[in-house]
Motif scaffolding. Sequence first.
Motif, PDB file in Angstrom:
ATOM      1  N   ASN A   1       0.830  -1.210   0.000  1.00 56.60           N
ATOM      2  CA  ASN A   1       0.000   0.000   0.000  1.00 56.60           C
ATOM      3  C   ASN A   1       0.859   1.253   0.000  1.00 56.60           C
ATOM      4  O   ASN A   1       0.555   2.232  -0.689  1.00 56.60           O
ATOM      5  N   THR A   2       1.944   1.222   0.752  1.00 56.38           N
ATOM      6  CA  THR A   2       2.847   2.367   0.809  1.00 56.38           C
ATOM      7  C   THR A   2       3.538   2.562  -0.542  1.00 56.38           C
ATOM      8  O   THR A   2       3.695   3.702  -1.006  1.00 56.38           O
TER       9      THR A   2
ATOM     10  N   ALA B   1       4.019   5.579  -5.644  1.00 54.29           N
ATOM     11  CA  ALA B   1       3.929   5.600  -7.105  1.00 54.29           C
ATOM     12  C   ALA B   1       2.851   6.570  -7.591  1.00 54.29           C
ATOM     13  O   ALA B   1       2.964   7.135  -8.681  1.00 54.29           O
ATOM     14  N   ALA B   2       1.831   6.791  -6.793  1.00 55.14           N
ATOM     15  CA  ALA B   2       0.739   7.690  -7.178  1.00 55.14           C
ATOM     16  C   ALA B   2       1.050   9.154  -6.880  1.00 55.14           C
ATOM     17  O   ALA B   2       0.298  10.034  -7.278  1.00 55.14           O
TER      18      ALA B   2
ATOM     19  N   ALA C   1       3.466  15.610  -1.941  1.00 54.51           N
ATOM     20  CA  ALA C   1       2.210  14.879  -2.153  1.00 54.51           C
ATOM     21  C   ALA C   1       2.279  13.501  -1.493  1.00 54.51           C
ATOM     22  O   ALA C   1       1.287  13.036  -0.921  1.00 54.51           O
ATOM     23  N   PHE C   2       3.453  12.865  -1.566  1.00 57.65           N
ATOM     24  CA  PHE C   2       3.600  11.566  -0.897  1.00 57.65           C
ATOM     25  C   PHE C   2       3.385  11.710   0.602  1.00 57.65           C
ATOM     26  O   PHE C   2       2.654  10.927   1.205  1.00 57.65           O
ATOM     27  N   LEU C   3       4.025  12.710   1.199  1.00 59.44           N
ATOM     28  CA  LEU C   3       3.879  12.901   2.641  1.00 59.44           C
ATOM     29  C   LEU C   3       2.428  13.190   3.005  1.00 59.44           C
ATOM     30  O   LEU C   3       1.919  12.698   4.012  1.00 59.44           O
ATOM     31  N   MET C   4       1.745  13.953   2.168  1.00 61.25           N
ATOM     32  CA  MET C   4       0.350  14.267   2.429  1.00 61.25           C
ATOM     33  C   MET C   4      -0.516  12.997   2.367  1.00 61.25           C
ATOM     34  O   MET C   4      -1.376  12.773   3.215  1.00 61.25           O
ATOM     35  N   LEU C   5      -0.254  12.136   1.378  1.00 55.04           N
ATOM     36  CA  LEU C   5      -1.010  10.891   1.260  1.00 55.04           C
ATOM     37  C   LEU C   5      -0.620   9.877   2.335  1.00 55.04           C
ATOM     38  O   LEU C   5      -1.466   9.215   2.921  1.00 55.04           O
TER      39      LEU C   5
END
Length: 158
Positions: free
Chosen positions: A65-66, A71-72, A78-82
Motif C-alpha cells: 500500500n505504501t 507511485a501515485a 504529495a507523498f507525505l500528504m497521502l
Amino acid sequence: MPEAGREMGAEMKKKQHITAFYMEMLVLITVFIVVILILTKVFALSRQQSAKARILTNAVCLAENTAETAAASPNEEAFLMLFGREGNACMVEEDGHRIYQARYDDKMAPAAEGNFLVNVEWIPEDGTEGDFVTSRITVYWNGSAEPIYTLETGMYLR
C-alpha cells in the motif's frame, strides 16, 4: 483333594486374567495420554505459526500500500500528504535523505501507538534524466530492530 487343587488353579488363572486386563488398560490409558499431549503441542505450534503468518501478511500489505501511495504521488510533498493523511506520519533526516515513518495497529489502521512501524526511505537519484526516486519500504513489528518485510521500489516523479 484333587478337586480342591483344580478350584485353586482356576481361581489363580482368573486372577491372572484380571491382572492382565488391568495392565492392558494402564498401557492403553498411558498411550492415550501421550497422544493427547502430542496433539496439544501440535495445535499450540500451529497457532503460533498462524499468528506469525498473520503479522507477515499484514506487513506485506502495508508495504504494498505504501509503494502504491509513493507511485501515485507526483512529488515528495504529495507523498507525505497521502502517507500521513491520518496524522500518524513523521519525517526524520538520516544520511542525506529523508525517512518517513508511520504507525499502524494490528488491523492496519493508522494509530499513534500501533504495533507496525513503516519506514519509507526517500532517496533521490543523482545523474538521471527526470526525477527518479528510489524508495526502500521497511516494516517493523512491535519495536523490533529486525524488519519483518522490506520492499525496494523506484519511480519517476511527474
